[in-house]
Motif scaffolding. Structure first.
Motif, PDB file in Angstrom:
ATOM      1  N   LEU A  79     -29.841 -17.974  20.279  1.00  0.00           N
ATOM      2  CA  LEU A  79     -30.696 -17.499  19.403  1.00  0.00           C
ATOM      3  C   LEU A  79     -31.057 -18.723  18.353  1.00  0.00           C
ATOM      4  O   LEU A  79     -32.288 -18.812  17.992  1.00  0.00           O
ATOM      5  CB  LEU A  79     -30.176 -16.310  18.319  1.00  0.00           C
ATOM      6  CG  LEU A  79     -29.962 -14.984  19.153  1.00  0.00           C
ATOM      7  CD1 LEU A  79     -29.356 -14.079  18.191  1.00  0.00           C
ATOM      8  CD2 LEU A  79     -31.060 -14.591  19.715  1.00  0.00           C
ATOM      9  N   GLN A  80     -30.115 -19.562  17.938  1.00  0.00           N
ATOM     10  CA  GLN A  80     -30.623 -20.791  17.423  1.00  0.00           C
ATOM     11  C   GLN A  80     -31.596 -21.711  17.928  1.00  0.00           C
ATOM     12  O   GLN A  80     -32.515 -22.113  17.513  1.00  0.00           O
ATOM     13  CB  GLN A  80     -29.475 -21.560  16.593  1.00  0.00           C
ATOM     14  CG  GLN A  80     -28.657 -20.723  15.660  1.00  0.00           C
ATOM     15  CD  GLN A  80     -27.356 -21.465  15.186  1.00  0.00           C
ATOM     16  OE1 GLN A  80     -27.132 -22.561  15.757  1.00  0.00           O
ATOM     17  NE2 GLN A  80     -26.734 -21.005  14.412  1.00  0.00           N
ATOM     18  N   GLU A  81     -31.132 -21.828  19.429  1.00  0.00           N
ATOM     19  CA  GLU A  81     -32.029 -22.668  19.919  1.00  0.00           C
ATOM     20  C   GLU A  81     -33.376 -22.047  20.411  1.00  0.00           C
ATOM     21  O   GLU A  81     -34.269 -22.773  20.282  1.00  0.00           O
ATOM     22  CB  GLU A  81     -31.122 -23.006  21.565  1.00  0.00           C
ATOM     23  CG  GLU A  81     -31.946 -23.773  22.442  1.00  0.00           C
ATOM     24  CD  GLU A  81     -32.250 -25.207  22.020  1.00  0.00           C
ATOM     25  OE1 GLU A  81     -33.232 -25.724  22.472  1.00  0.00           O
ATOM     26  OE2 GLU A  81     -31.478 -25.644  21.188  1.00  0.00           O
ATOM     27  N   MET A  82     -33.571 -20.802  20.546  1.00  0.00           N
ATOM     28  CA  MET A  82     -34.600 -20.265  20.818  1.00  0.00           C
ATOM     29  C   MET A  82     -35.513 -20.275  19.575  1.00  0.00           C
ATOM     30  O   MET A  82     -36.793 -20.601  19.567  1.00  0.00           O
ATOM     31  CB  MET A  82     -34.467 -18.581  21.075  1.00  0.00           C
ATOM     32  CG  MET A  82     -34.117 -18.408  22.522  1.00  0.00           C
ATOM     33  SD  MET A  82     -33.994 -16.781  22.950  1.00  0.00           S
ATOM     34  CE  MET A  82     -32.539 -16.166  22.334  1.00  0.00           C
ATOM     35  N   ALA A  83     -35.082 -20.278  18.336  1.00  0.00           N
ATOM     36  CA  ALA A  83     -35.677 -20.499  17.127  1.00  0.00           C
ATOM     37  C   ALA A  83     -36.097 -21.714  16.758  1.00  0.00           C
ATOM     38  O   ALA A  83     -37.476 -21.780  16.601  1.00  0.00           O
ATOM     39  CB  ALA A  83     -34.740 -19.971  15.895  1.00  0.00           C
ATOM     40  N   ARG A  84     -35.264 -22.644  17.291  1.00  0.00           N
ATOM     41  CA  ARG A  84     -35.905 -24.117  17.507  1.00  0.00           C
ATOM     42  C   ARG A  84     -37.022 -24.495  18.240  1.00  0.00           C
ATOM     43  O   ARG A  84     -38.060 -25.052  18.002  1.00  0.00           O
ATOM     44  CB  ARG A  84     -34.611 -25.038  17.374  1.00  0.00           C
ATOM     45  CG  ARG A  84     -33.774 -25.135  16.391  1.00  0.00           C
ATOM     46  CD  ARG A  84     -32.838 -26.479  16.709  1.00  0.00           C
ATOM     47  NE  ARG A  84     -31.977 -26.292  17.932  1.00  0.00           N
ATOM     48  CZ  ARG A  84     -30.760 -25.730  17.641  1.00  0.00           C
ATOM     49  NH1 ARG A  84     -30.181 -25.278  16.675  1.00  0.00           N
ATOM     50  NH2 ARG A  84     -29.948 -25.492  18.878  1.00  0.00           N
ATOM     51  N   SER A  85     -36.890 -23.651  19.578  1.00  0.00           N
ATOM     52  CA  SER A  85     -38.086 -24.154  20.367  1.00  0.00           C
ATOM     53  C   SER A  85     -39.233 -22.992  20.222  1.00  0.00           C
ATOM     54  O   SER A  85     -40.164 -23.186  20.899  1.00  0.00           O
ATOM     55  CB  SER A  85     -37.323 -23.812  21.864  1.00  0.00           C
ATOM     56  OG  SER A  85     -36.975 -22.520  22.163  1.00  0.00           O
ATOM     57  N   GLY A  86     -38.974 -22.057  19.368  1.00  0.00           N
ATOM     58  CA  GLY A  86     -40.328 -21.089  19.055  1.00  0.00           C
ATOM     59  C   GLY A  86     -40.491 -20.138  19.974  1.00  0.00           C
ATOM     60  O   GLY A  86     -41.456 -19.619  20.075  1.00  0.00           O
ATOM     61  N   GLN A  87     -39.438 -19.707  20.765  1.00  0.00           N
ATOM     62  CA  GLN A  87     -39.523 -18.421  21.735  1.00  0.00           C
ATOM     63  C   GLN A  87     -39.385 -17.141  20.890  1.00  0.00           C
ATOM     64  O   GLN A  87     -38.821 -17.096  19.820  1.00  0.00           O
ATOM     65  CB  GLN A  87     -38.423 -18.642  22.715  1.00  0.00           C
ATOM     66  CG  GLN A  87     -38.620 -19.616  23.810  1.00  0.00           C
ATOM     67  CD  GLN A  87     -37.733 -19.625  24.715  1.00  0.00           C
ATOM     68  OE1 GLN A  87     -36.601 -18.978  24.735  1.00  0.00           O
ATOM     69  NE2 GLN A  87     -38.009 -20.365  25.933  1.00  0.00           N
TER      70      GLN A  87
END
Length: 135
Positions: A127-135
């Motif tokens: 979830l943190q990675e998705m938030a960083r990548s804007g998904q």
């Protein structure tokens, strides 16, 4: 990539939460769906209910194929290993269906449960990675 997995999940009949699911949750739903169908197939094997066993195993195979198709092969060795493992699981489920063999189904359930446990364990990171990548 994830749209294909979402479509596959819908075609096997369980739409709960799919439309609102983030990509990580979608994979969790797919895995849960495959495990549910294999557990049902196992019961059908024990009761010698051939048609229902066939239906549940074919449904589990479709879900696992959807998981396999959704892999990002650019992600490296982990994706390649998962691709081979999903292929193995699919072949084993076909064999279980032909042989009416609950032990083979149990083997695939154990393998997919290990993947599920690992996938569930990285939820916060995903979830943190998705938030960083804007998904």
């Amino acid at each position: 990539m994830y749209a294909r997995a979402a479509k596959q999940y819908q075609t096997v009949g369980n739409q709960t939460g799919v439309m609102d699911a983030d990509p990580h949750r979608l994979i969790q739903l797919l895995i849960d769906g495959a495990l549910d169908r294999m557990a049902a197939a196992r019961g059908h094997i024990e009761r010698n209910e051939i048609e229902q066993r066939n239906k549940m195993l074919n449904s589990a195979i479709k879900i696992i194929s959807g998981l396999q198709e959704s892999l990002n092969m650019d992600a490296g060795e982990v994706a390649a290993n998962l691709e081979r493992l999903y292929d193995y699981m699919t072949r084993r489920l076909f064999e279980a269906n032909v042989k009416n063999d609950a032990e083979i189904v149990d083997e695939v359930i154990r393998l997919l449960t290990e993947i599920k446990d690992a996938w569930d364990g990285i939820r916060d990171e995903a979830l943190q990675e998705m938030a960083r990548s804007g998904q």
